[in-house]
Motif scaffolding. Structure first.
Motif, mmCIF file in Angstrom:
data_model
loop_
_atom_site.group_PDB
_atom_site.id
_atom_site.type_symbol
_atom_site.label_atom_id
_atom_site.label_comp_id
_atom_site.label_asym_id
_atom_site.label_seq_id
_atom_site.Cartn_x
_atom_site.Cartn_y
_atom_site.Cartn_z
ATOM 1 N N ALA A 85 0.532 4.711 -1.947
ATOM 2 C CA ALA A 85 -0.608 4.231 -2.724
ATOM 3 C C ALA A 85 -0.259 4.195 -4.209
ATOM 4 N N ALA A 121 -2.885 0.220 -0.838
ATOM 5 C CA ALA A 121 -4.015 1.043 -1.260
ATOM 6 C C ALA A 121 -3.831 1.479 -2.702
ATOM 7 N N GLU A 164 -11.473 4.446 -4.016
ATOM 8 C CA GLU A 164 -10.300 3.931 -3.300
ATOM 9 C C GLU A 164 -10.464 2.453 -3.024
ATOM 10 N N ARG A 166 -8.523 -0.605 -0.520
ATOM 11 C CA ARG A 166 -7.541 -1.059 0.474
ATOM 12 C C ARG A 166 -7.283 -2.528 0.220
#
Length: 168
Positions: A85, A121, A164, A166
């Motif tokens: 990420a 991500a 977060e 994605r």
């Protein structure tokens, strides 16, 4: 009062230069003390994070965007690799340069590099005291996934928030 500045007057570079780490640390300390009453511990936290970034820098996976106007840093954003990420960190605009689209431009550059580098991500930590920044993150698909009370390193009670994204 700062004269009106056009977004096209801002130069954005993607390399760190001598003085940048110190100045970005200073800018965070100055601005967050002034606007949110954060303490010196916050400035120290920023300095440590910038040093960590520099020490583990990988040009293929990490990026900075340093915004300059008349040879003065007026904004900054950093993408730091964290395994698979990317972490968005140290997004800051000098108050005189808000409202001209610079924040939007920086986040678009972040998103472009995120995809180009193949990240699936991204995440960031912020506080509930920054609703303007949060709105910008949400417009780009970041979702709130965690909240927790914190004092350190802010020097006062805040609610930290983790967002977060994605990409796939």
């Amino acid at each position: 009062m700062q004269p009106a500045v056009d977004l096209n007057d801002i130069h954005i570079r993607t390399t760190l230069q001598p003085g940048d780490i110190g100045y970005i640390t200073y800018l965070h300390g100055w601005l967050y003390s002034r606007e949110y009453q954060y303490g010196v511990a916050f400035e120290s936290y920023v300095a440590a994070g910038l040093v960590e970034f520099y020490q583990q820098y990988d040009a293929a996976r990490d990026r900075v965007w340093v915004c300059e106007h008349q040879q003065k840093i007026v904004g900054f954003l950093l993408l730091m690799h964290r395994g698979e990420a990317a972490q968005l960190r140290y997004f800051i605009l000098h108050p005189d340069y808000r409202g001209i689209g610079l924040g939007k431009k920086l986040l678009e550059l972040y998103m472009d590099f995120l995809r180009q580098a193949g990240y699936r991500a991204s995440f960031l930590w912020t506080t509930s005291e920054l609703p303007t920044a949060v709105a910008l993150y949400k417009r780009h698909g970041f979702m709130l996934v965690e909240e927790r009370p914190a004092v350190a390193p802010f020097g006062k009670n805040v609610t930290e928030q983790r967002y977060e994204l994605r990409t796939n």
